[in-house]
Each structure stands twice: as structure tokens, then as C-alpha cells.
Design an enzyme around this catalytic site. Structure first.
Site, short mmCIF file in Angstrom:
data_model
loop_
_atom_site.label_atom_id
_atom_site.label_comp_id
_atom_site.label_asym_id
_atom_site.label_seq_id
_atom_site.Cartn_x
_atom_site.Cartn_y
_atom_site.Cartn_z
N HIS A 116 5.77 5.08 6.85
CA HIS A 116 5.76 3.64 6.73
C HIS A 116 7.09 3.17 6.69
O HIS A 116 8.05 3.43 6.33
CB HIS A 116 4.68 3.02 5.73
CG HIS A 116 4.89 3.40 4.57
ND1 HIS A 116 5.87 2.82 3.76
CD2 HIS A 116 4.30 4.24 3.73
CE1 HIS A 116 5.85 3.23 2.67
NE2 HIS A 116 4.94 4.17 2.32
P1 TYD Z 1 0.97 5.17 0.52
O1 TYD Z 1 2.06 4.01 0.39
O2 TYD Z 1 0.31 5.52 1.63
O3 TYD Z 1 1.55 6.26 -0.21
P2 TYD Z 1 3.07 7.17 0.27
O4 TYD Z 1 3.90 6.36 1.10
O5 TYD Z 1 3.71 7.37 -1.00
O6 TYD Z 1 2.61 8.23 0.99
O7 TYD Z 1 -0.06 4.85 -0.62
C1 TYD Z 1 -1.17 5.70 -1.00
C2 TYD Z 1 -2.30 4.91 -1.27
O8 TYD Z 1 -2.21 4.07 -2.48
C3 TYD Z 1 -2.83 3.89 -0.39
O9 TYD Z 1 -4.21 3.67 -0.31
C4 TYD Z 1 -2.14 2.50 -1.05
C5 TYD Z 1 -2.16 2.72 -2.57
N1 TYD Z 1 -1.46 2.14 -3.19
C6 TYD Z 1 -1.52 1.16 -4.11
O10 TYD Z 1 -2.69 0.90 -4.23
N2 TYD Z 1 -0.49 0.36 -4.92
C7 TYD Z 1 0.66 0.91 -4.83
O11 TYD Z 1 1.66 0.40 -5.46
C8 TYD Z 1 1.15 1.87 -3.68
C9 TYD Z 1 2.73 2.18 -3.51
C10 TYD Z 1 -0.03 2.59 -3.14
#
Ligand code: TYD
Length: 132
Positions: free
Chosen positions: A48
Site C-alpha cells: 500500500h
Molecule cells: P496493514 O496496514 O494492512 O498492515 P501491513 O501494511 O503491515 O501489512 O494493517 C493490517 C490491519 O491492521 C488492517 O486491518 C488495518 C489495521 N491497522 C490498524 O487498525 N491500525 C494501525 O495503526 C495499523 C497500521 C493497521
């Protein structure tokens, strides 16, 4: 494309080292800290870009690779020192791969969590940035 490493001030000591993240060392005021841990072998994270949030990634334990795409270029950065953080500016696509066993990725973010700030769709990112 140049991505910026931040050297984290460290007090080295035979009893164990101490690294300090303090206002002024990081080029933004952080409003949120989170960390990735227990990442299974072969698993990837990220995928992302963030519209308005800057982040600093620090491998406080172990190592992993971060692939960055900023619209025109792709670069792979190896994160493997707990005293070197990688700055990820806004509108940068990131993917994280090759986590070592026990790796922990600490993230300092300039904003609180808002899902609206994410671009999670690669086609949307390429349409906005021209990345190929
Ligand atoms: P995601 O951003 O997809 O993780 P990564 O980029 O590390 O693979 O986040 C995973 C899940 O966690 C998604 O459902 C959003 C949630 N999340 C939060 O609720 N708060 C946060 O600060 C972050 C970073 C993620």
C-alpha cells in the site's frame, strides 16, 4: 531515487546498547507507534501507499527487505540494523519481504490510523503516480 536513512543516536555500552528516538531526530512529529512481530517465514506485509502519512521503519530485531516504488522508480532496501531507520515519504508504495526469524519492525507514523489515507489498490496507485 534516494530514500533517506535516519541514524538513530545510540549509547553503546558493554552492558548492552541503548537507542533513542527523540523529537528532533526524526523529521516529523510522530503520533503513532506500531510494530510487526511473529511474521511467519515467507510472509510479506505492506502492499500500500499512504497519501499524507510519513513513516520511519526500524528493524529493532532481525532483518527484512522493503521494496519502495515512488511513481517512477523501484528500489529494494535491506533493513538490518536497529540503529538505522528508513524514512518512507507519502505516496510511496511499500512491500516488505524476507523477514528473518524473530524480526520486529517498529514503525513511527506522523498521523494516527485512518483507513482513508491508504491506497491499497495497485491499479489506483499506478493511475495516480504513473508508476509502471
Ligand atoms: P496493514 O496496514 O494492512 O498492515 P501491513 O501494511 O503491515 O501489512 O494493517 C493490517 C490491519 O491492521 C488492517 O486491518 C488495518 C489495521 N491497522 C490498524 O487498525 N491500525 C494501525 O495503526 C495499523 C497500521 C493497521
Amino acid at each position: 531515487m534516494e530514500f533517506t536513512w535516519i541514524d538513530i543516536p545510540t549509547v553503546n555500552d558493554p552492558r548492552g546498547n541503548l537507542a533513542i528516538l527523540e523529537k528532533g531526530v526524526i523529521p516529523f512529529d510522530f503520533k503513532r507507534v506500531f510494530y510487526l512481530f511473529d511474521v511467519p517465514s515467507g510472509s510479506s506485509r505492506g502492499g500500500h501507499a499512504l497519501k499524507t502519512t510519513n513513516q520511519l521503519l526500524i528493524p529493532i530485531s532481525g532483518s527484512f527487505d522493503v521494496v519502495l516504488k515512488n511513481g517512477s522508480d523501484t528500489q529494494t532496501m535491506a533493513l538490518n540494523s536497529p540503529t538505522k531507520g528508513l524514512l518512507i515519504p507519502t505516496m510511496t508504495w511499500r512491500e516488505m519481504h524476507h523477514f528473518s526469524a524473530g524480526a520486529v519492525c517498529l514503525v513511527l507514523a506522523s498521523k494516527t490510523y485512518q483507513e482513508e489515507d491508504y491506497i491499497r489498490d495497485w491499479n489506483t496507485f499506478t493511475a495516480v503516480t504513473g508508476q509502471r
